[in-house]
Design a protein around this motif. Structure first.
Motif, PDB file in Angstrom:
ATOM      1  N   PHE A  61       0.833  -1.202   0.000  1.00 51.56           N
ATOM      2  CA  PHE A  61       0.000   0.000   0.000  1.00 51.56           C
ATOM      3  C   PHE A  61       0.869   1.255   0.000  1.00 51.56           C
ATOM      4  CE2 PHE A  61      -2.201   3.285   2.594  1.00 51.56           C
ATOM      5  CZ  PHE A  61      -3.207   3.596   1.692  1.00 51.56           C
ATOM      6  N   GLU A  62       1.885   1.276   0.852  1.00 49.88           N
ATOM      7  CA  GLU A  62       2.753   2.446   0.928  1.00 49.88           C
ATOM      8  C   GLU A  62       3.445   2.725  -0.402  1.00 49.88           C
ATOM      9  OE1 GLU A  62       4.117   2.004   5.650  1.00 49.88           O
ATOM     10  OE2 GLU A  62       5.599   1.898   4.033  1.00 49.88           O
ATOM     11  N   GLU A  63       3.868   1.668  -1.070  1.00 50.10           N
ATOM     12  CA  GLU A  63       4.696   1.846  -2.260  1.00 50.10           C
ATOM     13  C   GLU A  63       3.903   1.891  -3.560  1.00 50.10           C
ATOM     14  OE1 GLU A  63       7.830  -1.047  -2.258  1.00 50.10           O
ATOM     15  OE2 GLU A  63       8.877  -0.030  -0.630  1.00 50.10           O
ATOM     16  N   ALA A 117     -13.591  -1.402  -2.810  1.00 50.58           N
ATOM     17  CA  ALA A 117     -13.741  -0.795  -4.133  1.00 50.58           C
ATOM     18  C   ALA A 117     -12.501   0.027  -4.466  1.00 50.58           C
ATOM     19  CB  ALA A 117     -14.981   0.091  -4.167  1.00 50.58           C
ATOM     20  N   ALA A 118     -12.137   0.030  -5.735  1.00 51.55           N
ATOM     21  CA  ALA A 118     -10.943   0.765  -6.156  1.00 51.55           C
ATOM     22  C   ALA A 118     -11.045   2.250  -5.830  1.00 51.55           C
ATOM     23  CB  ALA A 118     -10.728   0.568  -7.658  1.00 51.55           C
ATOM     24  N   THR A 119     -12.240   2.828  -5.960  1.00 54.98           N
ATOM     25  CA  THR A 119     -12.401   4.251  -5.649  1.00 54.98           C
ATOM     26  C   THR A 119     -12.153   4.524  -4.176  1.00 54.98           C
ATOM     27  OG1 THR A 119     -14.789   3.836  -5.431  1.00 54.98           O
ATOM     28  CG2 THR A 119     -13.997   4.735  -7.534  1.00 54.98           C
ATOM     29  N   LYS A 120     -12.602   3.614  -3.304  1.00 54.95           N
ATOM     30  CA  LYS A 120     -12.382   3.758  -1.870  1.00 54.95           C
ATOM     31  C   LYS A 120     -10.901   3.599  -1.536  1.00 54.95           C
ATOM     32  CE  LYS A 120     -13.469   3.843   2.572  1.00 54.95           C
ATOM     33  NZ  LYS A 120     -13.910   5.068   3.269  1.00 54.95           N
ATOM     34  N   ALA A 121     -10.257   2.619  -2.123  1.00 58.19           N
ATOM     35  CA  ALA A 121      -8.830   2.411  -1.889  1.00 58.19           C
ATOM     36  C   ALA A 121      -8.024   3.629  -2.316  1.00 58.19           C
ATOM     37  CB  ALA A 121      -8.343   1.163  -2.631  1.00 58.19           C
ATOM     38  N   SER A 122      -8.404   4.202  -3.455  1.00 57.34           N
ATOM     39  CA  SER A 122      -7.711   5.390  -3.955  1.00 57.34           C
ATOM     40  C   SER A 122      -7.902   6.578  -3.015  1.00 57.34           C
ATOM     41  CB  SER A 122      -8.210   5.736  -5.359  1.00 57.34           C
ATOM     42  OG  SER A 122      -7.545   6.859  -5.877  1.00 57.34           O
ATOM     43  N   ALA A 123      -9.120   6.730  -2.506  1.00 57.27           N
ATOM     44  CA  ALA A 123      -9.394   7.837  -1.584  1.00 57.27           C
ATOM     45  C   ALA A 123      -8.581   7.693  -0.296  1.00 57.27           C
ATOM     46  CB  ALA A 123     -10.887   7.899  -1.270  1.00 57.27           C
ATOM     47  N   ILE A 124      -8.466   6.462   0.208  1.00 57.99           N
ATOM     48  CA  ILE A 124      -7.674   6.229   1.411  1.00 57.99           C
ATOM     49  C   ILE A 124      -6.199   6.534   1.150  1.00 57.99           C
ATOM     50  CG2 ILE A 124      -6.858   4.423   2.991  1.00 57.99           C
ATOM     51  CD1 ILE A 124      -9.606   3.116   2.690  1.00 57.99           C
ATOM     52  N   ALA A 125      -5.715   6.128  -0.024  1.00 50.50           N
ATOM     53  CA  ALA A 125      -4.326   6.419  -0.378  1.00 50.50           C
ATOM     54  C   ALA A 125      -4.088   7.918  -0.491  1.00 50.50           C
ATOM     55  CB  ALA A 125      -3.964   5.727  -1.691  1.00 50.50           C
ATOM     56  N   ASP A 126      -5.018   8.636  -1.130  1.00 50.64           N
ATOM     57  CA  ASP A 126      -4.891  10.085  -1.252  1.00 50.64           C
ATOM     58  C   ASP A 126      -4.799  10.751   0.119  1.00 50.64           C
ATOM     59  OD1 ASP A 126      -4.979   9.969  -4.004  1.00 50.64           O
ATOM     60  OD2 ASP A 126      -7.119  10.458  -4.146  1.00 50.64           O
ATOM     61  N   GLN A 127      -5.588  10.250   1.054  1.00 54.48           N
ATOM     62  CA  GLN A 127      -5.665  10.871   2.370  1.00 54.48           C
ATOM     63  C   GLN A 127      -4.513  10.482   3.291  1.00 54.48           C
ATOM     64  OE1 GLN A 127      -9.364  10.134   4.382  1.00 54.48           O
ATOM     65  NE2 GLN A 127      -8.843  11.389   6.159  1.00 54.48           N
ATOM     66  N   PRO A 161      -9.113  -5.985  -8.936  1.00 56.45           N
ATOM     67  CA  PRO A 161      -9.545  -5.359 -10.183  1.00 56.45           C
ATOM     68  C   PRO A 161      -9.631  -3.844 -10.047  1.00 56.45           C
ATOM     69  CG  PRO A 161     -10.926  -7.251  -9.662  1.00 56.45           C
ATOM     70  CD  PRO A 161     -10.068  -7.005  -8.461  1.00 56.45           C
ATOM     71  N   GLU A 162      -9.125  -3.171 -11.049  1.00 51.89           N
ATOM     72  CA  GLU A 162      -9.214  -1.714 -11.187  1.00 51.89           C
ATOM     73  C   GLU A 162      -8.284  -0.939 -10.252  1.00 51.89           C
ATOM     74  OE1 GLU A 162     -13.266  -0.446 -10.969  1.00 51.89           O
ATOM     75  OE2 GLU A 162     -13.946  -1.867 -12.484  1.00 51.89           O
ATOM     76  N   GLN A 163      -7.566  -1.627  -9.352  1.00 51.77           N
ATOM     77  CA  GLN A 163      -6.518  -0.931  -8.603  1.00 51.77           C
ATOM     78  C   GLN A 163      -5.240  -1.015  -9.442  1.00 51.77           C
ATOM     79  OE1 GLN A 163      -5.986  -1.113  -4.357  1.00 51.77           O
ATOM     80  NE2 GLN A 163      -7.872  -2.311  -4.109  1.00 51.77           N
ATOM     81  N   VAL A 164      -4.873   0.098 -10.045  1.00 44.69           N
ATOM     82  CA  VAL A 164      -3.820   0.090 -11.063  1.00 44.69           C
ATOM     83  C   VAL A 164      -2.427   0.058 -10.464  1.00 44.69           C
ATOM     84  CG1 VAL A 164      -2.855   1.339 -13.025  1.00 44.69           C
ATOM     85  CG2 VAL A 164      -5.326   1.274 -12.690  1.00 44.69           C
ATOM     86  N   GLY A 165      -2.190   0.818  -9.402  1.00 44.30           N
ATOM     87  CA  GLY A 165      -0.867   0.900  -8.797  1.00 44.30           C
ATOM     88  C   GLY A 165      -0.089   2.097  -9.302  1.00 44.30           C
ATOM     89  N   MET A 166       0.626   2.749  -8.369  1.00 46.58           N
ATOM     90  CA  MET A 166       1.422   3.925  -8.734  1.00 46.58           C
ATOM     91  C   MET A 166       2.536   4.106  -7.714  1.00 46.58           C
ATOM     92  SD  MET A 166       0.217   7.912  -9.119  1.00 46.58           S
ATOM     93  CE  MET A 166      -1.061   7.449 -10.294  1.00 46.58           C
ATOM     94  N   HIS A 167       3.764   4.342  -8.187  1.00 47.68           N
ATOM     95  CA  HIS A 167       4.905   4.534  -7.311  1.00 47.68           C
ATOM     96  C   HIS A 167       4.759   5.841  -6.524  1.00 47.68           C
ATOM     97  CE1 HIS A 167       5.694   6.489 -11.168  1.00 47.68           C
ATOM     98  NE2 HIS A 167       6.458   7.347 -10.515  1.00 47.68           N
ATOM     99  N   ASP A 168       5.553   5.976  -5.456  1.00 49.06           N
ATOM    100  CA  ASP A 168       5.409   7.150  -4.589  1.00 49.06           C
ATOM    101  C   ASP A 168       6.284   8.318  -4.994  1.00 49.06           C
ATOM    102  OD1 ASP A 168       7.937   6.354  -3.798  1.00 49.06           O
ATOM    103  OD2 ASP A 168       7.368   5.786  -1.764  1.00 49.06           O
ATOM    104  N   GLY A 169       7.220   8.128  -5.932  1.00 46.14           N
ATOM    105  CA  GLY A 169       8.088   9.218  -6.358  1.00 46.14           C
ATOM    106  C   GLY A 169       9.216   9.508  -5.394  1.00 46.14           C
TER     107      GLY A 169
END
Length: 266
Positions: A86-88, A104-114, A169-177
């Motif tokens: 999750f962190e990475e 849900a992917a939208t919920k996971a994304s919102a948690i990551a954003d926050q 499904p639909e959780q694409v993944g993105m590095h932290d930079g």
């Protein structure tokens, strides 16, 4: 807190799998930042060290599912694998509490954003994120795949469990930079070709596990094979043959050989 030189630290990593567009399997990988002390610039799977917070979650069964019968160390390895992923990568292997469906992917994304930046900076606990969002970590999705221990004599040593998991499904993944500078879904074949051409730097365990994974016909096949296989722990022994460095590993570990010439990072 930095570990003493030579001390073996427990760590976890996940090979996140999905069906590829042109190959049977794609796996999520990241390029480590060149200023990171361990595996700088290397193409790796998401993962990292087990920490005290992972062990704390292991004492709170309301925060995970699929942990029945697991000892505290195994729980900590699996929890760390999910947290580090999750962190990475922002990918969260969890379910709403009491549900059989993944978050849900939208919920996971919102948690990551926050929370992801604060979590990476140590300003918030992973346990609190899970509890406040009424989630359960989906430990049952993680299938043990390999166990590697860094060779003796290395400055940084890790006792690392590798797990397979099908990506939600639909959780694409993105590095932290920060710790990683790029992320990519690619097949084991593409990763290995990139390592051979110099496009990627592949640590030895990563290379061997990509070769092993690349033999599987599908994501389901890879998971099924891992579930049926016996894991042999690997602690490579570094030897020299003239000007060449070699690594010796147990033949029964299933990596198509026992002695390998070392051409990259161990």
């Amino acid at each position: 807190m930095p570990s003493e030189p030579g001390v073996v630290r427990p760590a976890s990593t996940i090979l996140l799998l999905r069906k590829g567009a042109t190959d049977a399997i794609d796996v999520f990988m990241m390029v480590r930042h060149y200023q990171i002390e361990f595996a700088s610039g290397a193409l790796v799977f998401p993962g990292g060290s087990v920490d005290a917070g992972d062990r704390e979650i292991g004492t709170r069964p309301e925060l995970y599912s699929g942990g029945d019968g697991l000892d505290p160390d195994t729980l900590a390895f699996k929890i760390a694998a999910i947290r580090e992923t999750f962190e990475e990568s922002r990918i969260l292997l969890a379910r709403p509490r009491g549900s059989n469906d993944l978050i849900a992917a939208t919920k996971a994304s919102a948690i990551a954003d926050q929370h992801r930046d604060a979590l990476n900076e140590g300003k918030v606990k992973f346990a609190d994120i899970i509890a406040e969002n009424d989630l359960e970590l989906a430990l049952d999705l993680l299938v043990p795949y390999a166990h590697w221990i860094t060779p003796e004599g290395m400055k940084k040593r890790f006792d690392t469990w590798f797990f397979l998991a099908e990506a939600p499904p639909e959780q694409v993944g993105m590095h932290d930079g920060k710790e990683s500078t790029d992320s990519i879904w690619l097949s084991p074949r593409e990763a290995l070709e990139g390592g051979a051409s110099g496009r990627f730097t592949l640590p030895f365990p990563t290379t061997r596990n990509l070769i092993k994974l690349g033999k599987q016909p599908s994501v389901a096949g890879a998971l099924d094979d891992a579930n049926r296989s016996t894991i042999v722990s690997v602690t490579p022994i570094v030897t020299k043959d003239g000007d060449k460095r070699q690594l010796r590993i147990p033949l029964e570990a299933g990596y198509d050989g026992e002695v390998f010439e070392l051409t990259g990072a161990p």
